[in-house]
Motif scaffolding. Structure first.
Motif, short mmCIF file in Angstrom:
data_model
loop_
_atom_site.label_atom_id
_atom_site.label_comp_id
_atom_site.label_asym_id
_atom_site.label_seq_id
_atom_site.Cartn_x
_atom_site.Cartn_y
_atom_site.Cartn_z
N ASN A 70 0.95 -1.40 0.05
CA ASN A 70 0.13 -0.04 -0.10
C ASN A 70 1.02 1.28 -0.04
O ASN A 70 0.35 2.33 -0.32
CB ASN A 70 -1.02 0.04 1.07
CG ASN A 70 -0.24 0.08 2.53
OD1 ASN A 70 1.16 0.16 2.58
ND2 ASN A 70 -0.94 -0.27 3.45
N ASN A 120 0.25 1.19 -6.44
CA ASN A 120 -0.81 2.06 -6.89
C ASN A 120 -0.08 3.02 -7.71
O ASN A 120 -0.41 3.44 -8.81
CB ASN A 120 -1.90 2.68 -6.06
CG ASN A 120 -2.94 1.56 -5.55
OD1 ASN A 120 -3.02 0.64 -6.31
ND2 ASN A 120 -3.75 1.82 -4.60
N GLU A 121 1.03 3.58 -7.06
CA GLU A 121 1.82 4.80 -7.75
C GLU A 121 2.75 4.36 -8.81
O GLU A 121 2.75 4.84 -9.86
CB GLU A 121 2.49 5.45 -6.48
CG GLU A 121 1.67 6.14 -5.51
CD GLU A 121 1.04 5.39 -4.40
OE1 GLU A 121 1.17 4.23 -4.39
OE2 GLU A 121 0.37 6.00 -3.78
N ARG A 138 2.35 1.50 -10.34
CA ARG A 138 1.61 1.16 -11.47
C ARG A 138 0.99 2.37 -12.43
O ARG A 138 0.95 2.10 -13.90
CB ARG A 138 0.34 0.33 -10.90
CG ARG A 138 -0.55 -0.21 -11.86
CD ARG A 138 -1.92 -0.67 -11.32
NE ARG A 138 -1.82 -1.84 -10.64
CZ ARG A 138 -2.17 -2.27 -9.47
NH1 ARG A 138 -2.58 -1.27 -8.56
NH2 ARG A 138 -2.17 -3.56 -9.18
N GLU A 139 0.42 3.44 -11.49
CA GLU A 139 0.31 4.45 -12.51
C GLU A 139 1.23 4.94 -13.41
O GLU A 139 1.07 5.58 -14.58
CB GLU A 139 -0.61 5.80 -11.65
CG GLU A 139 -1.29 6.69 -12.24
CD GLU A 139 -1.71 7.84 -11.13
OE1 GLU A 139 -2.01 8.86 -11.87
OE2 GLU A 139 -1.82 7.45 -10.14
#
Length: 208
Positions: free
Chosen positions: A78, A82-83, A85-86
């Motif tokens: 976490n 997400n970062e 991946r973006e």
């Protein structure tokens, strides 16, 4: 200084904090869990910038370089997934990163495989590492003069250095990941092509 800046509730200097985090990661062999929990999110936040100016690209490249150094530490998903991946997906659509920055982003993610094998699915089937690495190698290969003579050693172009970095990253991936898909046929073909092209004049690429 990093802790003090991070704890400020008002007037936090984000640029100073990012610069300090870059220095801390680059200069320390052993990273504390406290500093990782501050530095990794801070640098990813900078790397998420979508500006395409040369200055912004250089800033993102240095931040991703620092992140790529963080290898065998346990970082909670976490805190980064997400970062990163973006960052990778946005580049695949808009090509906003330099070749080096894109390579560093992948290296940071692949380094996480050492402690989290479940990332294989994201890397292989969602972000398409095999196809992307093959495309990068082919694009870089076309921009190199492979006829370099013996007396020109040491004058490698930036593209050659990036190719060498990709070969190292691919090796680490092959060492760490058991999940493959059909895209890896293309990647292996690209690696073989690079080897055949570079074997006479580029010893380090040949080695990797």
């Amino acid at each position: 200084m990093i802790s003090e800046e991070e704890q400020k509730k008002e007037g936090k200097n984000e640029k100073l904090l990012a610069d300090l985090c870059e220095c801390y990661i680059s200069l320390n062999y052993l990273l504390s869990s406290e500093m990782i929990s501050i530095c990794v999110p801070c640098l990813l936040k900078v790397a998420l910038k979508k500006e395409e100016s040369e200055e912004a690209q250089e800033e993102v490249e240095v931040d991703l370089l620092a992140l790529s150094i963080v290898k065998y530490y346990n970082i909670e998903r976490n805190m980064y997934l997400n970062e990163i991946r973006e960052i990778i997906k946005y580049h695949q659509e808009h090509h906003n990163l330099t070749h080096l920055a894109y390579q560093y982003a992948w290296r940071f993610l692949i380094n996480r495989l050492h402690r989290d094998e479940s990332l294989e699915e994201v890397i292989v089937n969602e972000l398409h590492f095999g196809k992307e690495a093959a495309r990068e190698l082919e694009e870089l290969r076309k921009n190199v003069d492979w006829t370099r003579k013996e007396d020109e050693r040491g004058k490698e172009t930036k593209e050659v250095l990036v190719i060498t970095g990709w070969m190292r990253t691919i090796k680490f991936y092959f060492d760490s990941c058991k999940l493959w898909n059909e895209e890896y046929v293309e990647l292996i073909g690209s690696v073989v092509q690079i080897y055949r092209t570079a074997k006479d004049n580029y010893e380090e690429i040949r080695y990797w």
